[in-house]
Design a protein around this motif. Structure first.
Motif, PDB file in Angstrom:
ATOM      1  N   ALA A  99       0.334  -1.246  -0.196  1.00 45.68           N
ATOM      2  CA  ALA A  99       0.045   0.211   0.064  1.00 45.68           C
ATOM      3  C   ALA A  99       0.782   1.375  -0.376  1.00 45.68           C
ATOM      4  CB  ALA A  99      -0.815   0.157   1.024  1.00 45.68           C
ATOM      5  N   LYS A 100       1.475   1.319   0.906  1.00 44.38           N
ATOM      6  CA  LYS A 100       3.119   2.639   1.295  1.00 44.38           C
ATOM      7  C   LYS A 100       4.117   2.890  -0.517  1.00 44.38           C
ATOM      8  CE  LYS A 100       3.761   1.675   5.755  1.00 44.38           C
ATOM      9  NZ  LYS A 100       4.953   2.060   6.803  1.00 44.38           N
ATOM     10  N   ALA A 101       3.868   1.308  -1.470  1.00 43.00           N
ATOM     11  CA  ALA A 101       4.943   1.632  -2.403  1.00 43.00           C
ATOM     12  C   ALA A 101       3.833   1.925  -3.330  1.00 43.00           C
ATOM     13  CB  ALA A 101       5.177   0.805  -2.516  1.00 43.00           C
ATOM     14  N   GLN A 102       2.262   1.438  -3.577  1.00 41.65           N
ATOM     15  CA  GLN A 102       1.816   2.121  -4.259  1.00 41.65           C
ATOM     16  C   GLN A 102       1.144   3.403  -4.522  1.00 41.65           C
ATOM     17  OE1 GLN A 102      -1.888  -0.734  -3.715  1.00 41.65           O
ATOM     18  NE2 GLN A 102      -1.122  -1.922  -5.202  1.00 41.65           N
ATOM     19  N   GLU A 103       1.682   4.003  -3.198  1.00 46.60           N
ATOM     20  CA  GLU A 103       0.846   5.352  -3.071  1.00 46.60           C
ATOM     21  C   GLU A 103       2.449   6.217  -3.561  1.00 46.60           C
ATOM     22  OE1 GLU A 103       0.072   8.510   0.854  1.00 46.60           O
ATOM     23  OE2 GLU A 103       0.181   6.358   0.883  1.00 46.60           O
ATOM     24  N   VAL A 104       3.716   5.939  -3.108  1.00 47.06           N
ATOM     25  CA  VAL A 104       4.773   6.599  -3.682  1.00 47.06           C
ATOM     26  C   VAL A 104       4.595   6.637  -4.997  1.00 47.06           C
ATOM     27  CG1 VAL A 104       7.095   6.624  -3.331  1.00 47.06           C
ATOM     28  CG2 VAL A 104       5.806   6.031  -1.620  1.00 47.06           C
ATOM     29  N   LEU A 105       4.929   5.218  -5.494  1.00 42.85           N
ATOM     30  CA  LEU A 105       5.155   5.348  -7.113  1.00 42.85           C
ATOM     31  C   LEU A 105       3.743   5.718  -7.848  1.00 42.85           C
ATOM     32  CD1 LEU A 105       6.749   1.395  -7.658  1.00 42.85           C
ATOM     33  CD2 LEU A 105       7.634   3.409  -7.513  1.00 42.85           C
ATOM     34  N   THR A 106       2.744   5.989  -6.838  1.00 40.41           N
ATOM     35  CA  THR A 106       2.061   6.730  -7.819  1.00 40.41           C
ATOM     36  C   THR A 106       1.825   8.219  -8.430  1.00 40.41           C
ATOM     37  OG1 THR A 106      -0.293   4.651  -7.842  1.00 40.41           O
ATOM     38  CG2 THR A 106      -1.120   7.104  -8.404  1.00 40.41           C
ATOM     39  N   ASP A 107       2.440   8.467  -7.221  1.00 33.95           N
ATOM     40  CA  ASP A 107       3.009  10.064  -7.298  1.00 33.95           C
ATOM     41  C   ASP A 107       3.086  10.524  -7.432  1.00 33.95           C
ATOM     42  OD1 ASP A 107       0.660  10.118  -5.682  1.00 33.95           O
ATOM     43  OD2 ASP A 107       2.195  10.770  -3.378  1.00 33.95           O
ATOM     44  N   THR A 108       5.114   9.510  -8.000  1.00 31.38           N
ATOM     45  CA  THR A 108       5.412   9.535  -8.907  1.00 31.38           C
ATOM     46  C   THR A 108       5.782   9.329 -10.312  1.00 31.38           C
ATOM     47  OG1 THR A 108       7.362   8.451  -6.827  1.00 31.38           O
ATOM     48  CG2 THR A 108       8.332   8.763  -9.396  1.00 31.38           C
ATOM     49  N   LEU A 109       4.585   8.241 -10.488  1.00 27.86           N
ATOM     50  CA  LEU A 109       5.024   7.763 -12.520  1.00 27.86           C
ATOM     51  C   LEU A 109       3.559   8.474 -12.432  1.00 27.86           C
ATOM     52  CD1 LEU A 109       5.586   3.689 -11.592  1.00 27.86           C
ATOM     53  CD2 LEU A 109       7.478   5.985 -12.773  1.00 27.86           C
ATOM     54  N   ARG A 110       2.595   8.728 -11.832  1.00 31.60           N
ATOM     55  CA  ARG A 110       0.816   9.636 -12.395  1.00 31.60           C
ATOM     56  C   ARG A 110       0.235   8.230 -13.018  1.00 31.60           C
ATOM     57  NH1 ARG A 110       0.580  14.274  -9.472  1.00 31.60           N
ATOM     58  NH2 ARG A 110       2.933  15.096 -10.047  1.00 31.60           N
ATOM     59  N   ARG A 111       0.461   7.763 -12.390  1.00 32.56           N
ATOM     60  CA  ARG A 111      -0.473   6.303 -12.921  1.00 32.56           C
ATOM     61  C   ARG A 111      -0.214   5.266 -11.845  1.00 32.56           C
ATOM     62  NH1 ARG A 111       2.879   2.691 -14.430  1.00 32.56           N
ATOM     63  NH2 ARG A 111       5.239   2.917 -15.369  1.00 32.56           N
ATOM     64  N   ALA A 112      -0.994   4.455 -11.931  1.00 33.15           N
ATOM     65  CA  ALA A 112      -0.835   3.138 -11.124  1.00 33.15           C
ATOM     66  C   ALA A 112       0.505   2.138 -11.515  1.00 33.15           C
ATOM     67  CB  ALA A 112      -1.709   1.997 -11.247  1.00 33.15           C
ATOM     68  N   PRO A 113       1.661   1.634 -10.322  1.00 31.46           N
ATOM     69  CA  PRO A 113       2.520   1.338 -10.944  1.00 31.46           C
ATOM     70  C   PRO A 113       2.070  -0.735 -11.410  1.00 31.46           C
ATOM     71  CG  PRO A 113       2.258   1.311  -8.845  1.00 31.46           C
ATOM     72  CD  PRO A 113       0.498   2.104  -9.292  1.00 31.46           C
ATOM     73  N   THR A 114       2.862  -1.022 -12.031  1.00 32.25           N
ATOM     74  CA  THR A 114       2.744  -2.086 -12.550  1.00 32.25           C
ATOM     75  C   THR A 114       3.739  -3.526 -11.173  1.00 32.25           C
ATOM     76  OG1 THR A 114       4.859  -2.061 -13.493  1.00 32.25           O
ATOM     77  CG2 THR A 114       3.291  -1.880 -14.807  1.00 32.25           C
ATOM     78  N   GLU A 146       7.073  -3.182 -11.458  1.00 32.85           N
ATOM     79  CA  GLU A 146       7.143  -1.674 -10.346  1.00 32.85           C
ATOM     80  C   GLU A 146       7.308  -1.685  -9.114  1.00 32.85           C
ATOM     81  OE1 GLU A 146       5.925   1.017 -14.451  1.00 32.85           O
ATOM     82  OE2 GLU A 146       5.178   0.955 -12.806  1.00 32.85           O
ATOM     83  N   LEU A 147       6.320  -2.583  -8.562  1.00 36.87           N
ATOM     84  CA  LEU A 147       6.792  -2.190  -7.214  1.00 36.87           C
ATOM     85  C   LEU A 147       7.291  -3.833  -6.509  1.00 36.87           C
ATOM     86  CD1 LEU A 147       2.433  -3.185  -6.853  1.00 36.87           C
ATOM     87  CD2 LEU A 147       3.810  -1.825  -6.142  1.00 36.87           C
ATOM     88  N   ALA A 148       7.921  -4.695  -8.023  1.00 35.61           N
ATOM     89  CA  ALA A 148       8.362  -5.717  -6.931  1.00 35.61           C
ATOM     90  C   ALA A 148       9.998  -5.049  -6.954  1.00 35.61           C
ATOM     91  CB  ALA A 148       8.795  -6.566  -8.029  1.00 35.61           C
ATOM     92  N   GLY A 149      10.167  -4.247  -7.870  1.00 38.82           N
ATOM     93  CA  GLY A 149      11.704  -3.338  -8.067  1.00 38.82           C
ATOM     94  C   GLY A 149      12.090  -2.736  -6.786  1.00 38.82           C
ATOM     95  N   HIS A 150      10.564  -1.604  -6.817  1.00 33.74           N
ATOM     96  CA  HIS A 150      11.090  -0.982  -5.837  1.00 33.74           C
ATOM     97  C   HIS A 150      11.062  -1.464  -4.436  1.00 33.74           C
ATOM     98  CE1 HIS A 150       9.628   2.698  -3.733  1.00 33.74           C
ATOM     99  NE2 HIS A 150       8.863   2.587  -2.990  1.00 33.74           N
ATOM    100  N   LEU A 151      10.218  -2.382  -4.226  1.00 36.09           N
ATOM    101  CA  LEU A 151      10.563  -3.722  -3.045  1.00 36.09           C
ATOM    102  C   LEU A 151      12.043  -4.270  -3.216  1.00 36.09           C
ATOM    103  CD1 LEU A 151       6.748  -4.449  -2.784  1.00 36.09           C
ATOM    104  CD2 LEU A 151       8.032  -2.199  -0.703  1.00 36.09           C
ATOM    105  N   GLY A 152      11.938  -4.353  -4.363  1.00 39.04           N
ATOM    106  CA  GLY A 152      13.462  -5.436  -3.735  1.00 39.04           C
ATOM    107  C   GLY A 152      12.439  -6.912  -3.772  1.00 39.04           C
ATOM    108  N   LEU A 153      11.592  -7.186  -3.737  1.00 45.96           N
ATOM    109  CA  LEU A 153      11.051  -8.483  -4.183  1.00 45.96           C
ATOM    110  C   LEU A 153      10.853  -9.120  -5.682  1.00 45.96           C
ATOM    111  CD1 LEU A 153       7.791  -7.454  -0.888  1.00 45.96           C
ATOM    112  CD2 LEU A 153      10.715  -8.618  -1.242  1.00 45.96           C
ATOM    113  N   PRO A 154      10.911 -10.611  -5.547  1.00 49.28           N
ATOM    114  CA  PRO A 154      10.078 -11.158  -6.301  1.00 49.28           C
ATOM    115  C   PRO A 154       8.499 -10.854  -7.110  1.00 49.28           C
ATOM    116  CG  PRO A 154      10.647 -12.882  -5.196  1.00 49.28           C
ATOM    117  CD  PRO A 154      10.982 -11.474  -4.381  1.00 49.28           C
TER     118      PRO A 154
END
Length: 306
Positions: free
Chosen positions: A165-180, A183-191
């Protein structure tokens, strides 16, 4: 020589009232050394901070179970309820999304406050609020983790839901769209598979009744009958299991002789007996039986080969 009487100054409250101190009925004599707090819940945060130091030090010197111990402990709880309300406000949106009342969150946070009071050590010279707030927020988080999920989900996935939820909020503000998912996996460092598991598990946080009216019906306005969601959901169709078999069988039937297809149609489509089929085709019942066995074996082999 008589001792001079001790003067107890009234405590400031949030509404700036100075009510008179009630008589100490049933209180231990040593409790008179503490300032009177007739309305502990109305004490301002600044006064509560100063009074808590005195009451916590006194609590450590008292024997547990005595009336004075209970008075000091209960006064500490009531004076510091503002800490609980402060911590509970941080979970306001989460409580609304999970259908939890704020009063319940305050009650749960009070349990953390009581644990902090019982475990506080004045000798460490740490501010009481510094110890109490982690206890309060921890108790509230534990409540959400253990009781508010509609479906039991492993703790790892519950914590992953919060991180997502926190990552989606941050990436949505940055990308101006819902993250894929990538992109979420890269931001959190997870598979990516783990991110997908967390997104699927998040669906188990809340649930809805099948008897509730659909949103489409609610937007149609008054005067129209509403249908519950259960009436709009499909059910398992047993005939769907035969679709694959029919799809495989169709080309095999086209390869049969016309007479073999006619025999199959009369036997399984028109539900005729082998004697009736033989009479209609001018052959014996034995010939019909042999033709049926041969045709069915051919079809069976063809379907297994497919």
């Amino acid at each position: 020589m008589p001792r001079p009487a001790a003067v107890a100054h009234p405590v400031r409250t949030t509404d700036h009232r100075a009510p008179a101190c009630p008589p100490a009925v049933g209180r231990e004599p040593s409790a008179e050394a503490l300032p009177p707090v007739p309305h502990a819940r109305e004490v301002s945060p600044a006064d509560a901070r100063e009074l808590s130091r005195l009451f916590l030090a006194r609590l450590r010197a008292l024997e547990e179970g005595t009336r004075e111990y209970q008075y000091v402990r209960n006064t500490l709880i009531e004076m510091n309820l503002s800490l609980v309300r402060f911590a509970a406000r941080r979970f306001r949106s989460r409580a609304a999304g999970g259908g939890v009342e704020m009063d319940d969150i305050v009650q749960v946070g009070t349990i953390g406050l009581i644990k902090a009071i019982d475990r506080y050590d004045p000798d460490r010279e740490v501010e009481f609020s510094t110890l109490a707030l982690p206890y309060i927020t921890g108790e509230i988080k534990r409540h959400f983790r253990d009781t508010t999920w509609a479906v039991h989900v492993p703790r790892r996935l519950q914590e992953l839901r919060t991180e997502l939820a926190k990552a989606q909020e941050v990436l949505t503000d940055t990308l101006r769209r819902a993250p894929t998912v990538k992109e979420l996996a890269g931001h959190l460092g997870l598979p990516e598979d783990e991110v997908v598991d967390g997104m699927v598990a998040a669906n188990g946080y809340t649930s809805g009744s099948l008897d509730l009216a659909c949103e489409a019906d609610e937007t149609q306005g008054a005067g129209r009958p509403t249908r519950p969601l259960a009436d709009r959901l499909g059910d398992t169709d047993p005939a769907m299991e035969l679709f694959e078999e029919f799809h495989t069988l169709a080309p095999l039937l086209k390869e049969l002789d016309p007479r073999d297809r006619q025999i199959l149609s009369m036997r399984f489509g028109q539900d005729k007996t082998q004697s009736e089929i033989g009479a209609a085709l001018g052959i014996s019942q034995m010939q019909v039986s042999r033709l049926l066995s041969r045709t069915l074996s051919r079809l069976r082999e063809g379907m297994l080969a497919s």
